[in-house]
Design a protein around this motif. Structure first.
Motif, PDB file in Angstrom:
ATOM      1  N   GLY A 140       0.694  -1.332   0.058  1.00 21.52           N
ATOM      2  CA  GLY A 140      -0.064   0.153  -0.073  1.00 21.52           C
ATOM      3  C   GLY A 140       0.692   1.201   0.013  1.00 21.52           C
ATOM      4  O   GLY A 140       2.011   1.501  -0.646  1.00 21.52           O
ATOM      5  N   SER A 141       0.472   2.205   0.835  1.00 20.66           N
ATOM      6  CA  SER A 141       1.187   3.388   1.035  1.00 20.66           C
ATOM      7  C   SER A 141       2.485   3.474   1.829  1.00 20.66           C
ATOM      8  O   SER A 141       3.432   4.413   2.054  1.00 20.66           O
ATOM      9  CB  SER A 141       0.507   4.485   1.759  1.00 20.66           C
ATOM     10  N   ILE A 167      -0.678  -5.160  -5.436  1.00 24.10           N
ATOM     11  CA  ILE A 167      -1.396  -5.537  -6.759  1.00 24.10           C
ATOM     12  C   ILE A 167      -1.831  -4.053  -7.436  1.00 24.10           C
ATOM     13  O   ILE A 167      -2.146  -4.255  -8.763  1.00 24.10           O
ATOM     14  CB  ILE A 167      -2.673  -6.199  -6.470  1.00 24.10           C
ATOM     15  N   SER A 168      -1.596  -2.877  -6.703  1.00 24.12           N
ATOM     16  CA  SER A 168      -2.103  -1.642  -7.235  1.00 24.12           C
ATOM     17  C   SER A 168      -0.809  -1.107  -7.975  1.00 24.12           C
ATOM     18  O   SER A 168      -0.029  -0.499  -6.894  1.00 24.12           O
ATOM     19  CB  SER A 168      -2.980  -0.753  -6.277  1.00 24.12           C
ATOM     20  N   GLY A 169      -0.440  -0.921  -9.116  1.00 26.38           N
ATOM     21  CA  GLY A 169       0.468  -0.737  -9.774  1.00 26.38           C
ATOM     22  C   GLY A 169       1.138   0.769  -9.655  1.00 26.38           C
ATOM     23  O   GLY A 169       2.230   1.165  -8.865  1.00 26.38           O
ATOM     24  N   ASP A 170       0.297   1.625  -9.895  1.00 27.46           N
ATOM     25  CA  ASP A 170       0.495   2.845  -9.743  1.00 27.46           C
ATOM     26  C   ASP A 170       0.766   3.588  -8.289  1.00 27.46           C
ATOM     27  O   ASP A 170       1.703   4.266  -7.800  1.00 27.46           O
ATOM     28  CB  ASP A 170      -0.405   3.882 -10.435  1.00 27.46           C
ATOM     29  N   PHE A 171      -0.041   3.037  -7.509  1.00 27.63           N
ATOM     30  CA  PHE A 171      -0.009   3.214  -5.960  1.00 27.63           C
ATOM     31  C   PHE A 171       1.274   2.806  -5.388  1.00 27.63           C
ATOM     32  O   PHE A 171       2.170   3.526  -4.720  1.00 27.63           O
ATOM     33  CB  PHE A 171      -1.156   2.839  -5.051  1.00 27.63           C
ATOM     34  N   ALA A 194       6.873   3.566  -3.511  1.00 26.71           N
ATOM     35  CA  ALA A 194       8.270   3.158  -3.451  1.00 26.71           C
ATOM     36  C   ALA A 194       9.153   4.314  -3.551  1.00 26.71           C
ATOM     37  O   ALA A 194      10.333   4.417  -3.093  1.00 26.71           O
ATOM     38  CB  ALA A 194       8.486   2.010  -4.321  1.00 26.71           C
ATOM     39  N   ALA A 195       8.783   5.148  -4.530  1.00 27.19           N
ATOM     40  CA  ALA A 195       9.679   6.133  -4.779  1.00 27.19           C
ATOM     41  C   ALA A 195       9.751   7.293  -3.530  1.00 27.19           C
ATOM     42  O   ALA A 195      10.763   7.816  -3.271  1.00 27.19           O
ATOM     43  CB  ALA A 195       8.993   7.220  -6.167  1.00 27.19           C
ATOM     44  N   GLY A 196       8.605   7.201  -2.978  1.00 28.01           N
ATOM     45  CA  GLY A 196       8.645   8.188  -1.468  1.00 28.01           C
ATOM     46  C   GLY A 196       9.674   7.623  -0.780  1.00 28.01           C
ATOM     47  O   GLY A 196      10.572   8.306   0.106  1.00 28.01           O
ATOM     48  N   LEU A 197       9.543   5.978  -0.471  1.00 26.20           N
ATOM     49  CA  LEU A 197      10.425   5.630   0.507  1.00 26.20           C
ATOM     50  C   LEU A 197      11.932   5.861   0.095  1.00 26.20           C
ATOM     51  O   LEU A 197      12.780   5.800   1.091  1.00 26.20           O
ATOM     52  CB  LEU A 197      10.199   4.102   0.780  1.00 26.20           C
ATOM     53  N   ALA A 198      12.284   5.518  -1.363  1.00 23.86           N
ATOM     54  CA  ALA A 198      13.462   5.558  -1.819  1.00 23.86           C
ATOM     55  C   ALA A 198      14.049   7.147  -1.493  1.00 23.86           C
ATOM     56  O   ALA A 198      15.490   7.249  -1.112  1.00 23.86           O
ATOM     57  CB  ALA A 198      13.527   5.463  -3.523  1.00 23.86           C
TER      58      ALA A 198
END
Length: 328
Positions: free
Chosen positions: A92-93, A114-118, A123-127
């Motif tokens: 999720g988020s 399973i929700s690709g865009d989300f 993932a980008a935010g955590l990176a």
């Protein structure tokens, strides 16, 4: 920013629709009683609505689990150790994940959703927050077999399964999933899993039927998604959200209830529902301490430690992969 790789492990048809979604919708609408797996709630809209649910005052699981991660960070670090690759099921988020990262200093992160865009946005935010951390975002149905990125295969692993999502599955399916991930994560793996406890029925029903109607919108979005992606003409305005406690199975059930007789098409096929007939859209099983321990052991995991919140009751359980033994 940390290194981010996006990997996709879902099958889509020529129209870009998940093949398994199409199959599950038709199978679910054809059976009696009707039922569609809860994993299909989580398109981009559904995922955003669920994040809204987690902030509701009535929805205690997210607050309880977040507080457990914060309060027991030192104990978690001692029990888990540093340097494991964290594989998060249904990420999720990933709002709770930073608390875990700060405690255990992982070597890599593999969010599976399973929700690709989300998934990719999270993932980008955590990176960005953890520069230097390799992140491998895997778009996949974590209830099925998932192939892990080859880069993390030699690393010690921690499965992270928060949010009491294990409760969405009946016991048979939950055991199968735990066994599957036992095999995927391999020998020496640990699993940190969130489990919701049995508690006052009124408290449970409020958590899944909030007065603001956010959970109702989340449930009804499943029908909207069917209309959007499968060319349906379901009259969503003729359905209502229902959340009830099933004491026999120790679970909250969510249903989509037909307010009147309805007929509709999905993907060129016709369906009909009588007034008060329902589509069973979600279960949320609640577990006592012994129940949860038995479930984990049946799934190939040996419980090591448990951190419990009392009011309302919720638990984080750490388990290790049980050694595979040949039958005598």
């Amino acid at each position: 920013m940390g290194v981010v790789r996006n990997l996709r492990q879902v099958s889509a048809d020529d129209a870009g629709v998940d093949v398994a979604f199409r199959a599950d919708v038709h199978a679910g609408l054809s059976q009696r009683p009707k039922a569609i797996p809860a994993r299909w709630f989580y398109d981009t809209t559904g995922s955003a609505l669920f994040e809204d649910i987690t902030a509701l005052p009535e929805y205690y699981p997210t607050r309880s689990e977040t507080e457990l991660l914060r309060r027991h960070a030192v104990e978690l670090a001692e029990a888990i150790g540093a340097g494991r690759a964290v594989v998060e099921l249904g990420s999720g988020s990933s709002t709770k994940t930073p608390l875990l990262f700060e405690a255990i200093a992982p070597s890599a992160y593999v969010p599976v959703d399973i929700s690709g865009d989300f998934l990719r946005d999270s993932a980008a935010g955590l990176a960005s927050r953890f520069p230097g951390l390799p992140v491998y975002a895997v778009e996949a149905d974590f209830t099925q077999r998932v192939e892990l990125p080859r880069e993390i295969c030699p690393l010690p692993k921690l499965g992270f399964f928060p949010g009491s999502t294990i409760g969405n599955m009946v016991a048979r399916t939950a055991v199968d999933l735990l066994r599957n991930w036992r095999a995927t994560l391999g020998d020496g793996a640990l699993m940190l899993i969130g489990v919701d406890r049995i508690k006052d029925v009124a408290l449970l029903e409020r958590a899944y039927d909030d007065p603001a109607g956010v959970t109702a919108a989340f449930n009804l979005n499943l029908l909207e998604r069917i209309n959007r992606e499968l060319g349906g003409d379901i009259p969503v305005e003729n359905f209502s959200h229902r959340a009830v406690w099933n004491d026999v199975h120790a679970r909250i059930e969510m249903h989509l209830v037909a307010d009147c007789d309805v007929e509709f098409g999905v993907d060129g096929r016709r369906y009909a529902m009588a007034k008060d007939e329902t589509i069973h859209s979600e279960n949320s099983h609640k577990y006592g301490p012994r129940d949860a321990s038995l479930l984990l052991r049946a799934g190939g995991w040996t419980p090591l430690a448990s951190w419990d919140d009392v009011d309302p009751a919720f638990a984080l359980i750490l388990a290790e992969a049980t050694e595979f033994r040949s039958a005598p």
